[in-house]
Design a protein around this motif. Structure first.
Motif, PDB file in Angstrom:
ATOM      1  N   PHE A  52       0.810  -1.221   0.000  1.00 32.28           N
ATOM      2  CA  PHE A  52       0.000   0.000   0.000  1.00 32.28           C
ATOM      3  C   PHE A  52       0.839   1.264   0.000  1.00 32.28           C
ATOM      4  CE2 PHE A  52      -3.189  -2.556   2.796  1.00 32.28           C
ATOM      5  CZ  PHE A  52      -3.501  -3.367   1.718  1.00 32.28           C
ATOM      6  N   HIS A  53       2.150   1.154   0.222  1.00 31.35           N
ATOM      7  CA  HIS A  53       3.042   2.324   0.294  1.00 31.35           C
ATOM      8  C   HIS A  53       2.491   3.355   1.271  1.00 31.35           C
ATOM      9  CE1 HIS A  53       5.443   0.797  -3.018  1.00 31.35           C
ATOM     10  NE2 HIS A  53       4.300   0.513  -3.635  1.00 31.35           N
ATOM     11  N   ALA A  54       2.122   2.890   2.464  1.00 31.81           N
ATOM     12  CA  ALA A  54       1.501   3.749   3.484  1.00 31.81           C
ATOM     13  C   ALA A  54       2.402   3.885   4.705  1.00 31.81           C
ATOM     14  CB  ALA A  54       0.142   3.173   3.867  1.00 31.81           C
ATOM     15  N   ALA A  55       3.694   4.080   4.461  1.00 31.36           N
ATOM     16  CA  ALA A  55       4.647   4.203   5.567  1.00 31.36           C
ATOM     17  C   ALA A  55       4.221   5.312   6.525  1.00 31.36           C
ATOM     18  CB  ALA A  55       6.041   4.492   5.023  1.00 31.36           C
ATOM     19  N   GLY A  56       4.395   5.063   7.801  1.00 31.80           N
ATOM     20  CA  GLY A  56       4.034   6.047   8.809  1.00 31.80           C
ATOM     21  C   GLY A  56       2.592   5.953   9.277  1.00 31.80           C
ATOM     22  N   GLN A  57       1.787   5.156   8.627  1.00 32.15           N
ATOM     23  CA  GLN A  57       0.391   4.972   9.028  1.00 32.15           C
ATOM     24  C   GLN A  57       0.276   3.678   9.818  1.00 32.15           C
ATOM     25  OE1 GLN A  57      -2.708   5.639   6.174  1.00 32.15           O
ATOM     26  NE2 GLN A  57      -1.317   6.719   4.799  1.00 32.15           N
ATOM     27  N   PRO A  58      -0.671   3.620  10.748  1.00 34.32           N
ATOM     28  CA  PRO A  58      -0.845   2.376  11.488  1.00 34.32           C
ATOM     29  C   PRO A  58      -1.374   1.272  10.569  1.00 34.32           C
ATOM     30  CG  PRO A  58      -2.533   3.957  12.113  1.00 34.32           C
ATOM     31  CD  PRO A  58      -1.579   4.672  11.207  1.00 34.32           C
ATOM     32  N   ARG A 114      -9.384   0.567   1.433  1.00 30.33           N
ATOM     33  CA  ARG A 114      -9.225   1.943   0.930  1.00 30.33           C
ATOM     34  C   ARG A 114      -7.762   2.247   0.610  1.00 30.33           C
ATOM     35  NH1 ARG A 114     -13.141   2.512   4.817  1.00 30.33           N
ATOM     36  NH2 ARG A 114     -11.692   3.255   6.413  1.00 30.33           N
ATOM     37  N   LEU A 115      -6.838   1.803   1.467  1.00 28.36           N
ATOM     38  CA  LEU A 115      -5.412   2.014   1.202  1.00 28.36           C
ATOM     39  C   LEU A 115      -4.994   1.296  -0.078  1.00 28.36           C
ATOM     40  CD1 LEU A 115      -3.967   1.615   4.809  1.00 28.36           C
ATOM     41  CD2 LEU A 115      -3.981   3.718   3.451  1.00 28.36           C
ATOM     42  N   ALA A 116      -5.509   0.094  -0.280  1.00 24.87           N
ATOM     43  CA  ALA A 116      -5.199  -0.657  -1.499  1.00 24.87           C
ATOM     44  C   ALA A 116      -5.717   0.079  -2.723  1.00 24.87           C
ATOM     45  CB  ALA A 116      -5.796  -2.056  -1.410  1.00 24.87           C
ATOM     46  N   ARG A 117      -6.938   0.587  -2.630  1.00 28.08           N
ATOM     47  CA  ARG A 117      -7.514   1.327  -3.753  1.00 28.08           C
ATOM     48  C   ARG A 117      -6.671   2.558  -4.066  1.00 28.08           C
ATOM     49  NH1 ARG A 117     -12.165   4.493  -2.024  1.00 28.08           N
ATOM     50  NH2 ARG A 117     -10.447   5.848  -1.512  1.00 28.08           N
ATOM     51  N   ASP A 118      -6.300   3.312  -3.034  1.00 26.54           N
ATOM     52  CA  ASP A 118      -5.514   4.528  -3.238  1.00 26.54           C
ATOM     53  C   ASP A 118      -4.151   4.230  -3.858  1.00 26.54           C
ATOM     54  OD1 ASP A 118      -7.650   5.892  -2.153  1.00 26.54           O
ATOM     55  OD2 ASP A 118      -6.682   6.246  -0.205  1.00 26.54           O
ATOM     56  N   ALA A 119      -3.591   3.064  -3.539  1.00 28.76           N
ATOM     57  CA  ALA A 119      -2.296   2.662  -4.089  1.00 28.76           C
ATOM     58  C   ALA A 119      -2.442   1.918  -5.418  1.00 28.76           C
ATOM     59  CB  ALA A 119      -1.552   1.788  -3.085  1.00 28.76           C
ATOM     60  N   ARG A 120      -3.689   1.778  -5.882  1.00 23.44           N
ATOM     61  CA  ARG A 120      -4.007   1.065  -7.118  1.00 23.44           C
ATOM     62  C   ARG A 120      -3.511  -0.378  -7.100  1.00 23.44           C
ATOM     63  NH1 ARG A 120      -4.322   5.185 -12.081  1.00 23.44           N
ATOM     64  NH2 ARG A 120      -5.952   6.447 -11.189  1.00 23.44           N
ATOM     65  N   VAL A 121      -3.695  -1.004  -5.956  1.00 23.83           N
ATOM     66  CA  VAL A 121      -3.340  -2.408  -5.801  1.00 23.83           C
ATOM     67  C   VAL A 121      -4.455  -3.254  -6.387  1.00 23.83           C
ATOM     68  CG1 VAL A 121      -3.022  -4.243  -4.090  1.00 23.83           C
ATOM     69  CG2 VAL A 121      -1.885  -2.031  -3.781  1.00 23.83           C
ATOM     70  N   GLY A 122      -4.100  -4.155  -7.275  1.00 25.14           N
ATOM     71  CA  GLY A 122      -5.071  -5.072  -7.860  1.00 25.14           C
ATOM     72  C   GLY A 122      -5.082  -6.382  -7.089  1.00 25.14           C
ATOM     73  N   ALA A 167       4.473 -10.792  -0.631  1.00 23.20           N
ATOM     74  CA  ALA A 167       3.216 -10.451  -1.288  1.00 23.20           C
ATOM     75  C   ALA A 167       3.529  -9.666  -2.552  1.00 23.20           C
ATOM     76  CB  ALA A 167       2.334  -9.616  -0.361  1.00 23.20           C
ATOM     77  N   PHE A 168       2.766  -9.924  -3.589  1.00 25.90           N
ATOM     78  CA  PHE A 168       2.905  -9.149  -4.814  1.00 25.90           C
ATOM     79  C   PHE A 168       1.520  -8.950  -5.403  1.00 25.90           C
ATOM     80  CE2 PHE A 168       3.505 -13.570  -5.859  1.00 25.90           C
ATOM     81  CZ  PHE A 168       2.794 -13.768  -7.011  1.00 25.90           C
ATOM     82  N   CYS A 169       1.408  -7.935  -6.254  1.00 22.83           N
ATOM     83  CA  CYS A 169       0.085  -7.597  -6.777  1.00 22.83           C
ATOM     84  C   CYS A 169       0.170  -7.091  -8.201  1.00 22.83           C
ATOM     85  CB  CYS A 169      -0.567  -6.531  -5.900  1.00 22.83           C
ATOM     86  SG  CYS A 169       0.267  -4.937  -5.953  1.00 22.83           S
TER      87      CYS A 169
END
Length: 93
Positions: A19-25, A51-59, A76-78
């Protein structure tokens, strides 16, 4: 099943890193590592994780888990989702 639990926790962390959400819980409860027939791990996202996955365009997410007491490792890969696919994924979560 301590090795199995350790493997699933490692898989949750590996998924979160997509998700590339470093710094978030980490949304621990929103990332589920389930077993498909035959024991293959599958990922189900809900809530903030979706929501984090959607924002990062994770399929579609694939996970591989290995454990050898007392260690566990997961990768994990996507696919990259189009904007339309990302919104559909969130709606189905």
């Amino acid at each position: 099943d301590i090795p199995g639990i350790a493997g699933r926790l490692a898989a949750k962390e590996a998924v979160f890193k997509l998700f590339h959400a470093a710094g978030q819980p980490m949304p621990w409860l929103g990332i589920e590592i389930l077993k498909e027939n035959g024991g293959r791990p599958v990922v189900r996202l809900s809530g903030r994780a979706a929501r984090l996955a959607r924002d990062a365009r994770v399929g579609h997410i694939e996970v591989s888990i290995a454990h050898d007491d007392p260690f566990a490792v997961a990768v994990a890969f996507c696919d990259t989702a189009t904007e339309k696919e990302a919104h559909q994924q969130l709606e189905s979560a």
